[in-house]
Design a protein around this motif. Sequence first.
Motif, PDB file in Angstrom:
ATOM      1  N   THR A  14       0.841  -1.189   0.000  1.00 20.86           N
ATOM      2  CA  THR A  14       0.000   0.000   0.000  1.00 20.86           C
ATOM      3  C   THR A  14       0.883   1.247   0.000  1.00 20.86           C
ATOM      4  OG1 THR A  14      -1.826   1.138   1.128  1.00 20.86           O
ATOM      5  CG2 THR A  14      -0.203   0.055   2.531  1.00 20.86           C
ATOM      6  N   LEU A  15       0.309   2.344  -0.464  1.00 17.92           N
ATOM      7  CA  LEU A  15       1.004   3.631  -0.469  1.00 17.92           C
ATOM      8  C   LEU A  15      -0.018   4.736  -0.629  1.00 17.92           C
ATOM      9  CD1 LEU A  15       1.028   4.761  -3.663  1.00 17.92           C
ATOM     10  CD2 LEU A  15       2.675   2.924  -3.881  1.00 17.92           C
ATOM     11  N   GLU A  16       0.406   5.956  -0.347  1.00 21.58           N
ATOM     12  CA  GLU A  16      -0.404   7.138  -0.639  1.00 21.58           C
ATOM     13  C   GLU A  16       0.295   7.926  -1.735  1.00 21.58           C
ATOM     14  OE1 GLU A  16       0.455   6.797   2.794  1.00 21.58           O
ATOM     15  OE2 GLU A  16      -1.462   6.038   3.505  1.00 21.58           O
ATOM     16  N   VAL A  17      -0.489   8.511  -2.621  1.00 24.68           N
ATOM     17  CA  VAL A  17       0.055   9.313  -3.710  1.00 24.68           C
ATOM     18  C   VAL A  17      -0.856  10.519  -3.917  1.00 24.68           C
ATOM     19  CG1 VAL A  17      -1.158   7.936  -5.464  1.00 24.68           C
ATOM     20  CG2 VAL A  17       0.850   9.287  -6.119  1.00 24.68           C
ATOM     21  N   ALA A  18      -0.250  11.662  -4.206  1.00 24.10           N
ATOM     22  CA  ALA A  18      -1.032  12.869  -4.466  1.00 24.10           C
ATOM     23  C   ALA A  18      -1.967  12.632  -5.643  1.00 24.10           C
ATOM     24  CB  ALA A  18      -0.117  14.050  -4.743  1.00 24.10           C
ATOM     25  N   SER A  19      -3.213  13.039  -5.480  1.00 27.98           N
ATOM     26  CA  SER A  19      -4.233  12.784  -6.500  1.00 27.98           C
ATOM     27  C   SER A  19      -3.920  13.468  -7.830  1.00 27.98           C
ATOM     28  CB  SER A  19      -5.606  13.229  -5.996  1.00 27.98           C
ATOM     29  OG  SER A  19      -5.591  14.615  -5.693  1.00 27.98           O
ATOM     30  N   ASP A  20      -3.059  14.492  -7.807  1.00 30.32           N
ATOM     31  CA  ASP A  20      -2.714  15.193  -9.048  1.00 30.32           C
ATOM     32  C   ASP A  20      -1.337  14.802  -9.600  1.00 30.32           C
ATOM     33  OD1 ASP A  20      -1.159  16.366  -7.085  1.00 30.32           O
ATOM     34  OD2 ASP A  20      -1.716  18.436  -7.597  1.00 30.32           O
ATOM     35  N   ASN A  21      -0.725  13.751  -9.062  1.00 30.92           N
ATOM     36  CA  ASN A  21       0.591  13.306  -9.520  1.00 30.92           C
ATOM     37  C   ASN A  21       0.402  12.257 -10.616  1.00 30.92           C
ATOM     38  OD1 ASN A  21       3.172  12.293  -9.888  1.00 30.92           O
ATOM     39  ND2 ASN A  21       3.688  12.381  -7.714  1.00 30.92           N
ATOM     40  N   ALA A  22       0.170  12.730 -11.825  1.00 33.20           N
ATOM     41  CA  ALA A  22      -0.143  11.847 -12.950  1.00 33.20           C
ATOM     42  C   ALA A  22       0.978  10.858 -13.251  1.00 33.20           C
ATOM     43  CB  ALA A  22      -0.456  12.683 -14.192  1.00 33.20           C
ATOM     44  N   ALA A  23       2.236  11.313 -13.169  1.00 34.18           N
ATOM     45  CA  ALA A  23       3.352  10.412 -13.475  1.00 34.18           C
ATOM     46  C   ALA A  23       3.399   9.251 -12.481  1.00 34.18           C
ATOM     47  CB  ALA A  23       4.666  11.183 -13.454  1.00 34.18           C
ATOM     48  N   ALA A  24       3.265   9.554 -11.192  1.00 32.87           N
ATOM     49  CA  ALA A  24       3.297   8.498 -10.176  1.00 32.87           C
ATOM     50  C   ALA A  24       2.090   7.575 -10.321  1.00 32.87           C
ATOM     51  CB  ALA A  24       3.340   9.106  -8.780  1.00 32.87           C
ATOM     52  N   LEU A  25       0.913   8.149 -10.560  1.00 30.31           N
ATOM     53  CA  LEU A  25      -0.283   7.320 -10.727  1.00 30.31           C
ATOM     54  C   LEU A  25      -0.139   6.381 -11.929  1.00 30.31           C
ATOM     55  CD1 LEU A  25      -2.996   9.970  -9.892  1.00 30.31           C
ATOM     56  CD2 LEU A  25      -2.588   7.819  -8.655  1.00 30.31           C
ATOM     57  N   GLY A  26       0.482   6.871 -12.993  1.00 30.65           N
ATOM     58  CA  GLY A  26       0.728   6.022 -14.161  1.00 30.65           C
ATOM     59  C   GLY A  26       1.660   4.872 -13.822  1.00 30.65           C
ATOM     60  N   LEU A  27       2.744   5.179 -13.100  1.00 35.03           N
ATOM     61  CA  LEU A  27       3.696   4.138 -12.691  1.00 35.03           C
ATOM     62  C   LEU A  27       3.005   3.095 -11.824  1.00 35.03           C
ATOM     63  CD1 LEU A  27       6.465   2.815 -12.157  1.00 35.03           C
ATOM     64  CD2 LEU A  27       6.805   4.525 -10.359  1.00 35.03           C
ATOM     65  N   TYR A  28       2.290   3.551 -10.799  1.00 35.71           N
ATOM     66  CA  TYR A  28       1.646   2.611  -9.887  1.00 35.71           C
ATOM     67  C   TYR A  28       0.589   1.784 -10.613  1.00 35.71           C
ATOM     68  CZ  TYR A  28       3.952   5.606  -6.456  1.00 35.71           C
ATOM     69  OH  TYR A  28       4.879   6.330  -5.750  1.00 35.71           O
ATOM     70  N   GLY A  29      -0.137   2.405 -11.528  1.00 37.57           N
ATOM     71  CA  GLY A  29      -1.130   1.665 -12.304  1.00 37.57           C
ATOM     72  C   GLY A  29      -0.497   0.581 -13.156  1.00 37.57           C
ATOM     73  N   ARG A  30       0.647   0.880 -13.779  1.00 39.70           N
ATOM     74  CA  ARG A  30       1.343  -0.124 -14.599  1.00 39.70           C
ATOM     75  C   ARG A  30       1.838  -1.287 -13.750  1.00 39.70           C
ATOM     76  NH1 ARG A  30       2.892   4.619 -16.885  1.00 39.70           N
ATOM     77  NH2 ARG A  30       4.927   4.697 -15.860  1.00 39.70           N
ATOM     78  N   LEU A  31       2.098  -1.047 -12.476  1.00 43.37           N
ATOM     79  CA  LEU A  31       2.545  -2.110 -11.576  1.00 43.37           C
ATOM     80  C   LEU A  31       1.369  -2.870 -10.958  1.00 43.37           C
ATOM     81  CD1 LEU A  31       5.551  -0.366  -9.810  1.00 43.37           C
ATOM     82  CD2 LEU A  31       5.644  -2.247 -11.457  1.00 43.37           C
ATOM     83  N   GLY A  32       0.143  -2.421 -11.223  1.00 44.06           N
ATOM     84  CA  GLY A  32      -1.030  -3.133 -10.745  1.00 44.06           C
ATOM     85  C   GLY A  32      -1.711  -2.532  -9.531  1.00 44.06           C
ATOM     86  N   PHE A  33      -1.225  -1.402  -9.036  1.00 43.34           N
ATOM     87  CA  PHE A  33      -1.873  -0.748  -7.895  1.00 43.34           C
ATOM     88  C   PHE A  33      -3.236  -0.216  -8.311  1.00 43.34           C
ATOM     89  CE2 PHE A  33       2.458  -0.634  -6.334  1.00 43.34           C
ATOM     90  CZ  PHE A  33       2.328  -0.699  -4.957  1.00 43.34           C
ATOM     91  N   ARG A  34      -4.174  -0.253  -7.370  1.00 42.59           N
ATOM     92  CA  ARG A  34      -5.518   0.269  -7.595  1.00 42.59           C
ATOM     93  C   ARG A  34      -5.896   1.183  -6.441  1.00 42.59           C
ATOM     94  NH1 ARG A  34      -4.344  -0.660 -11.933  1.00 42.59           N
ATOM     95  NH2 ARG A  34      -4.838  -2.488 -13.133  1.00 42.59           N
ATOM     96  N   THR A  35      -6.694   2.204  -6.729  1.00 42.07           N
ATOM     97  CA  THR A  35      -7.127   3.136  -5.689  1.00 42.07           C
ATOM     98  C   THR A  35      -8.176   2.475  -4.801  1.00 42.07           C
ATOM     99  OG1 THR A  35      -6.655   5.031  -7.092  1.00 42.07           O
ATOM    100  CG2 THR A  35      -8.177   5.390  -5.256  1.00 42.07           C
ATOM    101  N   ALA A  36      -7.930   2.553  -3.478  1.00 47.52           N
ATOM    102  CA  ALA A  36      -8.848   1.938  -2.511  1.00 47.52           C
ATOM    103  C   ALA A  36      -9.509   2.974  -1.606  1.00 47.52           C
ATOM    104  CB  ALA A  36      -8.089   0.917  -1.660  1.00 47.52           C
TER     105      ALA A  36
END
Length: 154
Positions: free
Chosen positions: A110-132
């Motif tokens: 698990t991790l927290e990421v800023a909702s407006d950090n598109a680059a990080a959200l893209g990385l985490y999404g490619r690794l399989g992370f999902r928003t909970a």
Amino acid sequence: MASDTAASTPRIGTLLPDHLNACLVLDQAALGGLWSEGQWISELADQKRPGLGLWQGDQLLALACGLLVLDELQITTLAVDPTHRRLGLGRQVLQSLLNQARGDGARQATLEVASDNAAALGLYGRLGFRTAGIRRGYYRNGSDALIQWLELHD
């Protein structure tokens, strides 16, 4: 010549207390000094806080740290030197941390990421992370954090 090749080939290794200064420098460059020296000292000394760095020679280019609680890896920080972003280094070091945690018995991350950090959200999404979930006003600047989860499989 072999030493030149070895020095130029990025390598991933465990972050140790001896790496304090390199972590402080990268934290300042990549995250604006998110953690204090005391926080880094604690992070690097605690066996339940796995941390990996991606090095090129003596330069720390990227790092990923976490906290292992029972079967959960809580990712506490991911940083990439600004001059080396968009080269896959963050993915490489984070994937290595996830693999290490999996080997240590973690079943989820698990991790927290800023909702407006598109680059990080893209990385985490490619690794399989999902928003909970969401933490409203989580960051100093008032922005929200998205809580991300990943199930770790063998």
